[in-house]
Design an enzyme around this catalytic site. Structure first.
Site, PDB file in Angstrom:
ATOM      1  N   GLY A   1       0.946  -1.148   0.135  1.00 10.70           N
ATOM      2  CA  GLY A   1       0.033  -0.101  -0.136  1.00 10.70           C
ATOM      3  C   GLY A   1       0.826   1.278  -0.037  1.00 10.70           C
ATOM      4  O   GLY A   1       2.024   1.323   0.466  1.00 10.70           O
TER       5      GLY A   1
ATOM      6  N   LEU B   1       6.547   1.980   4.203  1.00 10.43           N
ATOM      7  CA  LEU B   1       7.517   2.395   3.258  1.00 10.43           C
ATOM      8  C   LEU B   1       8.165   3.685   3.785  1.00 10.43           C
ATOM      9  O   LEU B   1       9.273   3.762   3.347  1.00 10.43           O
ATOM     10  CB  LEU B   1       6.883   2.453   2.028  1.00 10.43           C
ATOM     11  CG  LEU B   1       6.627   0.989   1.344  1.00 10.43           C
ATOM     12  CD1 LEU B   1       6.155   1.406  -0.185  1.00 10.43           C
ATOM     13  CD2 LEU B   1       7.346   0.008   1.270  1.00 10.43           C
TER      14      LEU B   1
ATOM     15  N   GLU C   1      -3.583   3.005   5.580  1.00  5.69           N
ATOM     16  CA  GLU C   1      -3.367   3.942   4.555  1.00  5.69           C
ATOM     17  C   GLU C   1      -4.007   5.044   4.543  1.00  5.69           C
ATOM     18  O   GLU C   1      -3.646   6.326   4.473  1.00  5.69           O
ATOM     19  CB  GLU C   1      -3.590   3.371   3.019  1.00  5.69           C
ATOM     20  CG  GLU C   1      -2.435   2.197   2.660  1.00  5.69           C
ATOM     21  CD  GLU C   1      -1.269   2.467   2.590  1.00  5.69           C
ATOM     22  OE1 GLU C   1      -0.657   3.531   2.724  1.00  5.69           O
ATOM     23  OE2 GLU C   1      -0.410   1.470   3.057  1.00  5.69           O
TER      24      GLU C   1
ATOM     25  N   HIS D   1      -2.707   7.557   6.866  1.00 13.69           N
ATOM     26  CA  HIS D   1      -1.543   8.474   6.085  1.00 13.69           C
ATOM     27  C   HIS D   1      -2.237   9.629   5.670  1.00 13.69           C
ATOM     28  O   HIS D   1      -1.619  10.820   5.794  1.00 13.69           O
ATOM     29  CB  HIS D   1      -0.831   7.720   5.043  1.00 13.69           C
ATOM     30  CG  HIS D   1       0.166   6.729   5.531  1.00 13.69           C
ATOM     31  ND1 HIS D   1       1.302   7.297   6.055  1.00 13.69           N
ATOM     32  CD2 HIS D   1       0.587   5.559   5.176  1.00 13.69           C
ATOM     33  CE1 HIS D   1       2.268   6.369   6.305  1.00 13.69           C
ATOM     34  NE2 HIS D   1       1.752   5.138   5.624  1.00 13.69           N
TER      35      HIS D   1
HETATM   36 NI    NI Z   1       2.704   3.449   5.536  1.00  7.40          NI
END
Ligand code: NI
Length: 172
Positions: free
Chosen positions: A46, A95, A137, A140
């Site tokens: 994701g 990430l 996600e 975020h």
């Molecule tokens: Ni993340």
């Protein structure tokens, strides 16, 4: 399609609240392509637009875990509309926080709503990895990271480690 550099903690961009997408333009389509390319390259399951430095409410995901049968999803303005009382613990990574994994407890099942690239509104229910991923996600888009769910001790430890690394890089 372009692989774009990932934004890594402690970059303060990751704390921004992203803005809704108003219209699906060519620019938004290109952004979706770049996000997918960047996500597959990483590799990750994701990616939120802010992770490549663009503060708009857009997410790409692919939880198929198979390179042969890719199932790319592009979520525009996604939101959770229902979450189960039952919780589940899953080891998460991000990430923007490379090579760091910790267990996070979240609702086990969710229903989420989003717009696809054709402008259609889609409502979908998820459990398992997809449920975890969509919650991670959407966080975020609100400037929330999975380390925010950990103890202050653990969070401080990982932030310190990445701050030192950023300093080293800046000094190099
Ligand atoms: Ni993340």
């Amino acid at each position: 399609m372009t692989i774009r550099p990932l934004v890594i903690i402690p970059d303060s961009k990751l704390r921004l609240v992203s803005e809704p997408v108003q219209e699906i333009t060519g620019e938004i389509r290109r952004l979706a392509d770049d996000m997918l390319e960047t996500m597959y390259d990483a590799p990750g399951v994701g990616l939120a637009a802010i992770q490549i430095g663009v503060p708009v409410r857009m997410v790409t995901m692919d939880v198929s875990k198979s390179e042969d049968e890719r199932q790319p999803m592009v979520l525009i303005n996604p939101e959770i509309v229902w979450a189960s009382e039952a919780k589940r613990v899953y080891e998460e990574g991000c990430l923007s926080i490379p090579e760091y994994y910790e267990e996070v407890e979240r609702p086990d099942r969710v229903r989420f709503r989003y717009m696809d690239l054709e402008g259609a509104t889609i409502e979908q229910e998820a459990d398992g990895l997809l449920a975890t991923c969509v919650q991670h996600e959407i966080d975020h888009l609100n400037g929330v990271l999975f380390i925010d769910y950990l103890s202050k001790l653990k969070r401080d430890r990982v932030m310190t480690k990445f701050k030192k690394a950023a300093k080293r890089e800046a000094g190099a």
